[in-house]
Scaffold this motif. Structure first.
Motif, mmCIF file in Angstrom:
data_model
loop_
_atom_site.group_PDB
_atom_site.id
_atom_site.type_symbol
_atom_site.label_atom_id
_atom_site.label_comp_id
_atom_site.label_asym_id
_atom_site.label_seq_id
_atom_site.Cartn_x
_atom_site.Cartn_y
_atom_site.Cartn_z
ATOM 1 N N SER A 229 0.926 -1.438 0.114
ATOM 2 C CA SER A 229 -0.019 0.020 0.070
ATOM 3 C C SER A 229 0.879 0.973 -0.111
ATOM 4 N N PHE A 230 2.051 1.115 0.475
ATOM 5 C CA PHE A 230 2.941 2.258 0.516
ATOM 6 C C PHE A 230 2.951 3.112 -0.794
ATOM 7 N N ILE A 231 2.901 2.301 -1.912
ATOM 8 C CA ILE A 231 3.291 2.877 -3.282
ATOM 9 C C ILE A 231 2.239 3.712 -3.676
ATOM 10 N N ARG A 232 1.034 3.388 -2.985
ATOM 11 C CA ARG A 232 -0.134 4.383 -3.427
ATOM 12 C C ARG A 232 0.067 5.964 -3.055
ATOM 13 N N TYR A 233 0.919 6.210 -2.030
ATOM 14 C CA TYR A 233 1.215 7.344 -1.223
ATOM 15 C C TYR A 233 2.172 8.095 -2.227
ATOM 16 N N ILE A 234 2.364 7.745 -3.369
ATOM 17 C CA ILE A 234 3.349 8.515 -4.190
ATOM 18 C C ILE A 234 2.600 9.753 -4.576
ATOM 19 N N ASP A 235 3.281 10.754 -4.621
ATOM 20 C CA ASP A 235 2.585 12.424 -5.083
ATOM 21 C C ASP A 235 2.090 12.022 -6.520
ATOM 22 N N ASN A 236 0.925 12.692 -6.642
ATOM 23 C CA ASN A 236 0.245 12.594 -7.839
ATOM 24 C C ASN A 236 0.125 10.974 -8.495
ATOM 25 N N VAL A 237 -0.217 10.331 -7.563
ATOM 26 C CA VAL A 237 -0.260 8.734 -7.870
ATOM 27 C C VAL A 237 -1.083 8.569 -9.318
ATOM 28 N N LYS A 238 -2.096 9.327 -9.496
ATOM 29 C CA LYS A 238 -2.957 9.062 -10.743
ATOM 30 C C LYS A 238 -2.191 9.340 -11.869
ATOM 31 N N GLU A 239 -1.338 10.213 -11.768
ATOM 32 C CA GLU A 239 -0.465 10.533 -12.886
ATOM 33 C C GLU A 239 0.858 9.796 -13.138
ATOM 34 N N ARG A 240 1.408 9.375 -12.078
ATOM 35 C CA ARG A 240 2.641 8.910 -11.953
ATOM 36 C C ARG A 240 2.820 7.361 -11.909
ATOM 37 N N MET A 241 1.459 6.637 -11.648
ATOM 38 C CA MET A 241 1.646 5.162 -11.447
ATOM 39 C C MET A 241 0.350 4.689 -12.084
ATOM 40 N N THR A 242 0.474 3.517 -13.030
ATOM 41 C CA THR A 242 -0.489 2.848 -13.552
ATOM 42 C C THR A 242 -0.334 1.224 -13.184
ATOM 43 N N VAL A 243 -1.733 0.776 -12.793
ATOM 44 C CA VAL A 243 -1.433 -0.551 -12.339
ATOM 45 C C VAL A 243 -2.248 -1.421 -13.647
ATOM 46 N N PHE A 244 -1.400 -2.310 -14.169
ATOM 47 C CA PHE A 244 -1.807 -3.185 -15.081
ATOM 48 C C PHE A 244 -2.345 -4.360 -14.822
ATOM 49 N N VAL A 245 -3.685 -4.810 -14.668
ATOM 50 C CA VAL A 245 -4.429 -5.762 -14.400
ATOM 51 C C VAL A 245 -4.583 -6.822 -15.477
ATOM 52 N N ASP A 246 -4.523 -8.035 -15.336
ATOM 53 C CA ASP A 246 -4.877 -9.130 -16.236
ATOM 54 C C ASP A 246 -6.140 -9.897 -15.497
ATOM 55 N N ASP A 247 -6.919 -10.388 -16.560
ATOM 56 C CA ASP A 247 -8.175 -11.107 -15.927
ATOM 57 C C ASP A 247 -7.807 -12.138 -14.665
ATOM 58 N N LYS A 248 -6.806 -12.934 -14.963
ATOM 59 C CA LYS A 248 -6.800 -13.725 -13.689
ATOM 60 C C LYS A 248 -6.162 -13.010 -12.490
ATOM 61 N N ALA A 249 -5.832 -12.048 -12.471
ATOM 62 C CA ALA A 249 -5.521 -11.314 -11.078
ATOM 63 C C ALA A 249 -6.711 -10.734 -10.446
ATOM 64 N N LEU A 250 -7.740 -10.824 -11.107
ATOM 65 C CA LEU A 250 -9.083 -10.252 -10.465
ATOM 66 C C LEU A 250 -9.954 -11.621 -9.940
ATOM 67 N N THR A 251 -9.330 -12.537 -9.760
ATOM 68 C CA THR A 251 -9.770 -13.779 -9.325
ATOM 69 C C THR A 251 -9.293 -14.352 -8.121
ATOM 70 N N TRP A 252 -10.060 -14.787 -7.326
ATOM 71 C CA TRP A 252 -9.057 -15.189 -5.772
ATOM 72 C C TRP A 252 -8.821 -16.694 -6.270
ATOM 73 N N PRO A 253 -7.943 -17.339 -5.505
ATOM 74 C CA PRO A 253 -7.764 -18.732 -5.660
ATOM 75 C C PRO A 253 -8.998 -19.517 -5.214
ATOM 76 N N VAL A 254 -9.376 -20.633 -5.856
ATOM 77 C CA VAL A 254 -10.653 -21.250 -5.705
ATOM 78 C C VAL A 254 -10.464 -22.572 -5.161
ATOM 79 N N ILE A 255 -11.346 -23.111 -4.549
ATOM 80 C CA ILE A 255 -11.647 -24.704 -4.484
ATOM 81 C C ILE A 255 -12.999 -24.945 -5.054
#
Length: 596
Positions: A229-255
């Protein structure tokens, strides 16, 4: 989101991709774009590379399109950390080392463009740390830079970035690199302080085991001295940081648990905070989270907040519906699926605790009333927490709350003139009707909807789903992260499923209208904790059902809250407080069992 949170919370730019190929291309284009913006000015461009598998596809894409960089001789590289044991010797993976080797082989960079390449691996870690600090520090000074120009970051499932663990000693350092201990091994890592000086950060989230660190990153309660979470505290986070997310990263491990029924197999999916280790020596208590409305996963905040060192947090979906299942048996079908999941964990030696929300109360009351039909619950359940329980006899209160918060605000008069007029008229009539009358209306309405799949009803349902997504993704705990998975889940749900759930639950609820207390939970010494809000806009509490031995009712009403739908989704708005309540309940229950 509360005003205070809105004033302080800032989230990075987030880009979501359905395929790995799209993900890799997007990261590659972003890197080349920013590299050219700097190198075209004849300035040097300093890049920090992360080891491991997450950036591999992006590195390969950049290598393939390196010819699009205008002045490659002005790009310099260094590493986020010394390779960890888990990052060494990756076969068939285009990792940071393979990426640089490919550039060297092509002749587009020289070894001098890799800062720290000359440091001898046989040197002591303290000496190597001092040398890399000196080398990178001199480069920054010579080029009038305060930090990296571009950083590739990724997190492991435990929230570690490079060598920065959740509560790393690297947070205490103001150097560029610091020496830390990971599993008794010394490792060199870039410090959080220096990472926050970076001009641009690309955070790469791939694979299902990345959902939890992603949640930590976005959480409004994430701390500036905690990874990731510390990374989100970078100044102007919206402009200086991009999170690239693929479809698998938005699923939890499952049973997936399969239950045979007289009408076919029901597949029950269970989301987990971490991959389940069936052969683990320590059998941690399982906190089985049972959804309310539509079986949607409103438990991301709890999966994130419940300590994985103490518990296995498992969010159960209601399970697939066999095509021949009679409508009136839907609630019993879900209750038996709950029993099957309790059996799955209990038979493997785990103490099982249930945390159910809203509609889950109907299923739990059914189990309590006929506990002999649910032998695994009777055998393995250690305790239950009911959050904002829904009671069918209070369908009038629920319908008014749902109409005011969800249905009517979701529809525009211009798009749904007839439908909205009908609903507004119904809204005026409901307060004049009796409780039993409204429930009867609900049963009749849901029965009609079950056999109706017209375009009109689907259009209304689509508007309602959009409103639900809006409400559930503005609950403070994990904004920006929840929208895509909730939207995807809702898009798969036809109005018929909602109608079946409502119809069956309202039918079953009649059995509890005259009931006082619970039938079997006190008899088998299964403690109950109920969380209720007097201002809940959906679920009105009925005290008489939760009176008796072994039952505690805790008032969680927020007198200052103006959004009464938020009161119903307390566990989403306050996941850390809810996790603490769960922890205290389980610890106290286990302690009493040990004494007995």
């Amino acid at each position: 989101m509360s005003e205070n949170t809105q004033d302080t919370y800032a989230a990075p730019d987030t880009r979501y991709f359905q395929t790995q190929e799209e993900f890799n291309k997007a990261v590659g284009k972003d890197f080349i774009k920013h590299a050219n913006q700097t190198t075209q000015k004849k300035q040097r461009f300093l890049v920090c590379l992360s080891h491991g598998q997450s950036p591999a596809g992006a590195y390969k894409n950049i290598s393939d399109y390196y010819h699009k960089i205008k002045n490659p001789k002005n790009i310099y590289y260094t590493f986020l950390n010394s390779p960890l044991k888990s990052q060494e010797g990756l076969k068939g993976i285009f990792d940071a080392e393979a990426f640089l080797n490919s550039l060297l082989e092509k002749g587009v960079i020289t070894k001098e463009q890799i800062l720290g390449y000359h440091i001898n691996e046989d040197q002591a870690e303290e000496e190597s740390t001092a040398l890399i600090n000196e080398h990178v520090g001199n480069f920054l000074k010579e080029n009038n830079k305060s930090g990296f120009d571009y950083v590739f970051l990724a997190s492991n499932p435990k929230g570690r970035i490079g060598g920065i663990e959740r509560n790393s000693k690297a947070f205490d350092s103001k150097e560029i690199f610091a020496l830390v201990m990971l599993n008794k091994d010394p490792e060199i890592t870039v410090t959080p302080h220096f990472l926050l000086q970076s001009k641009r950060i690309a955070f790469l989230a791939t694979k299902s085991d990345k959902r939890r660190p992603l949640a930590w990153l976005y959480s409004t309660t994430g701390k500036p001295n905690e990874s990731p979470s510390f990374i989100r505290y970078i100044d102007n986070v919206k402009e200086r940081m991009t999170v690239f997310v693929d479809d698998k990263a938005l699923t939890w491990p499952v049973i997936e648990v399969k239950r045979e029924t007289p009408y076919g197999v029901s597949n029950i999916v269970i989301d987990l905070a971490n991959p389940y280790k069936e052969n683990a020596k320590e059998k941690l208590p399982v906190v089985l989270l049972i959804h309310g409305f539509l079986g949607l996963n409103s438990f991301d905040g709890l999966l994130t907040s419940i300590p994985s060192t103490k518990y296995i947090a498992a969010a159960m979906h209601y399970g697939s519906i066999p095509s021949d299942l009679p409508v009136d048996e839907y609630s019993a079908h879900v209750a038996r699926n709950i029993n099957a999941v309790v059996e799955y964990f209990g038979s493997k030696g785990h103490p099982v605790y249930i945390f159910d929300h809203s509609m889950g109360n109907i299923y739990f009351l059914m189990i309590d009333k006929n506990i002999e039909q649910y032998p695994s619950v009777k055998k393995y359940l250690r305790g239950r927490i009911g959050a904002n329980p829904f009671f069918g006899e209070e369908a009038k209160h629920a319908l008014l709350g749902f109409m005011d918060n969800v249905i009517i605000p979701s529809m525009s008069f211009s798009s749904n003139i007839v439908e909205k007029s009908v609903l507004v008229t119904l809204r005026r009539i409901i307060p004049l009707d009796s409780k039993t009358g409204v429930r009867r209306r609900g049963i009749d309405l849901s029965k009609r909807l079950i056999g109706q799949e017209s375009n009109t009803s689907n259009n209304v349902w689509q508007s309602v789903k959009e409103r639900i997504v809006y409400l559930m993704t503005n609950m403070d705990s994990l904004p920006h992260l929840n929208r895509i998975p909730i939207e995807k889940a809702l898009n798969k749900v036809p109005s018929k499923i909602f109608a079946i759930q409502s119809h069956s639950a309202l039918q079953e609820s009649r059995a509890f209208d005259q009931q006082v207390g619970l039938n079997n939970m006190p008899k088998f010494n299964i403690p109950i904790l109920i969380l209720k809000s007097e201002r809940d806009g959906v679920a009105k509490f009925v005290p008489r059902l939760y009176e008796g031995k072994g039952i505690e009712v805790r008032d969680i009403t927020d007198k200052k809250e103006t959004d009464l739908f938020r009161e119903h989704l307390y566990h989403m708005v306050h996941p850390q407080q809810t996790a603490k309540i769960i922890d205290e309940f389980v610890v106290n229950t286990e302690s009493k069992r040990d004494k007995n």
